[in-house]
Every structure is written in structure tokens, then in C-alpha cells.
Design a protein around this motif. Structure first.
Motif, PDB file in Angstrom:
ATOM      1  N   VAL A  47      28.854  47.770  37.740  1.00 48.61           N
ATOM      2  CA  VAL A  47      28.387  46.937  38.841  1.00 48.61           C
ATOM      3  C   VAL A  47      29.632  46.451  39.568  1.00 48.61           C
ATOM      4  O   VAL A  47      30.654  46.165  38.939  1.00 48.61           O
ATOM      5  N   THR A  48      29.579  46.407  40.880  1.00 53.89           N
ATOM      6  CA  THR A  48      30.722  45.958  41.672  1.00 53.89           C
ATOM      7  C   THR A  48      30.380  44.669  42.396  1.00 53.89           C
ATOM      8  O   THR A  48      29.338  44.577  43.060  1.00 53.89           O
ATOM      9  N   LEU A  49      31.245  43.682  42.252  1.00 52.13           N
ATOM     10  CA  LEU A  49      31.028  42.363  42.829  1.00 52.13           C
ATOM     11  C   LEU A  49      32.117  42.018  43.832  1.00 52.13           C
ATOM     12  O   LEU A  49      33.272  42.433  43.684  1.00 52.13           O
ATOM     13  N   THR A  50      31.749  41.232  44.819  1.00 52.17           N
ATOM     14  CA  THR A  50      32.731  40.623  45.714  1.00 52.17           C
ATOM     15  C   THR A  50      32.753  39.136  45.411  1.00 52.17           C
ATOM     16  O   THR A  50      31.700  38.487  45.385  1.00 52.17           O
ATOM     17  N   LEU A  51      33.934  38.596  45.162  1.00 50.57           N
ATOM     18  CA  LEU A  51      34.048  37.188  44.811  1.00 50.57           C
ATOM     19  C   LEU A  51      33.725  36.304  46.007  1.00 50.57           C
ATOM     20  O   LEU A  51      33.870  36.711  47.164  1.00 50.57           O
TER      21      LEU A  51
END
Length: 225
Positions: A47-51
Motif C-alpha cells: 500500500v502506498t501512502l502520502t503523508l
């Protein structure tokens, strides 16, 4: 040629039992042989997240977030339904990759497809839930300051300063962002996945028929030559 075909047919009839039995045995062998090993798959889910961006020392800092996600406290919060030894196992195999200053990929590899997905989903959901709480608190503080400043009477000399403070607070509020998912939890790849039982059985069947056919034809070809 007709004599060759007759001889091949005669040879097939003579050995018909084992010529049929061989493909069946190889198909069965392919289906059951080392089933646990060959079907053992290593599934990698990610899963890829943007802070987010709201001046939090931990949740808005890539290095701090990477430490947080591997901390025992966070893992216990995210994976509270599993035993401690399982959480430690997850910790040892969890991979965190900072793709940029604000983008983070979380991936986990496991022999079970569902577990690999569940781990990255539970961890990302827990992170986003806590991020939302912190973001909302920060947003409420900004809104209270704005409201208080707007209602505060000031002298003509202080109007410029008031407008400047209001502008700064509005800009801060507009620039705030929550963390979000860029790429949802999904299967990234399959590691050393072997052939399925059905494919192995089909392969065994084809190999068996090929051997039987060669046994029937090759000796007669040599005789012809």
C-alpha cells in the motif's frame, strides 16, 4: 506407409493398458507430488501512502513515520488481534520504502495471500485513523484562533497586523493536508509461486501420452530405416 501404420496400431493394441495407465499415473503424480512445496507461494502485498501536512512532528515526518510503523506500540495497536510472536514476525518482514519525502510504500510478504493483504490494510487503516485524529485537532485549533481573531476588536493602528495574522492563519488552514492512500492495498507480486495442481496434472498427462506415443512409433520408425 500402410504397413507402418498397421504395425504401430498393432503395437498400441498390444500395450494399450500401460500406454493409458502411464499418462494417468503421471497426471496423478503431477497433482499430488510435493504439493505443499510446489504450491507454496510468497505473496507480496503493498500500500502506498502520502503523508499529511499539518505540522505534526511525527506523522508529518518521513523518518519518524518509518520508525513509528515498526514500533511495538503501533504494531500492537494495528495488529491487536494477533499474538505477540506473530507481530514480531510481521515486524521482521515488513518493508518500508520512502519513494519521496512525503510518499511511503508499505509492503509485506507472506505465504498466505489473505494475510499479506490484511497486514498492510490493517496497518495503513490504523495509521490513517490516527492521522485523521491529529489533523482534526490541529484544524480545530486553527479555526478557534481564526474565530477569536476575527471577533477581537482592534484599533485602527492594529488593523493591518490583524489582517496579516488572519491571512497567515487562513493560508495555514488551506495548506493543511491529511495523509491519504495513493495506491490501495493490493497484491504486488507473487514470489516463487509454483504450478497449480491442475496444471501439473495436465502436464503429467501430456508427458505420459507423449511417451506412450513415442514408445509406439519410434521402434517402428527404426525398423523402417
Amino acid at each position: 506407409m500402410s504397413g507402418f501404420i498397421l504395425r504401430v496400431g498393432k503395437r498400441i493394441r498390444k500395450h494399450i493398458v500401460w500406454m493409458i495407465l502411464l499418462p494417468v499415473l503421471l497426471a496423478a503424480f503431477g497433482f499430488f507430488f510435493a504439493k505443499g512445496t510446489l504450491e507454496q507461494s510468497s505473496y507480496t502485498a503493498s500500500v502506498t501512502l502520502t503523508l499529511g501536512k499539518y505540522d505534526d512532528a511525527v506523522y508529518n515526518n518521513m523518518e519518524e513515520v518509518m520508525s513509528l510503523l515498526k514500533s511495538d506500540a503501533f504494531l500492537k495497536q494495528a495488529l491487536g488481534d494477533v499474538k505477540e510472536e506473530e507481530r514480531q514476525d510481521v515486524k521482521s518482514r515488513l518493508i518500508l520504502t520512502n519513494q519521496s519525502d512525503t510518499q511511503l510504500q508499505l509492503s509485506f510478504t507472506d505465504a498466505e495471500y489473505d494475510r499479506a493483504l490484511a497486514v498492510v490494510k490493517q496497518m495503513s487503516d490504523t495509521f490513517l485513523k490516527q492521522d485523521k485524529i491529529l489533523f482534526t485537532k490541529r484544524q480545530q485549533v486553527i479555526e478557534k484562533r481564526l474565530s477569536a481573531l476575527e471577533d477581537e476588536p482592534v484599533s485602527n493602528d492594529s488593523k493591518v497586523d490583524k489582517e496579516r495574522f488572519l491571512y497567515e492563519l487562513e493560508s495555514t488552514k488551506l495548506g493543511m493536508k491529511q495523509a491519504k492512500i495513493v495506491d490501495p492495498a493490493q497484491l504486488l507480486d507473487e514470489g516463487n509461486k509454483g504450478m497449480s495442481a491442475k496444471k501439473r496434472a495436465l502436464l503429467g498427462l501430456v508427458i505420459g501420452f507423449s511417451i506412450s506415443l513415442l514408445f509406439a512409433v519410434l521402434p517402428e520408425l527404426f525398423k523402417e530405416s
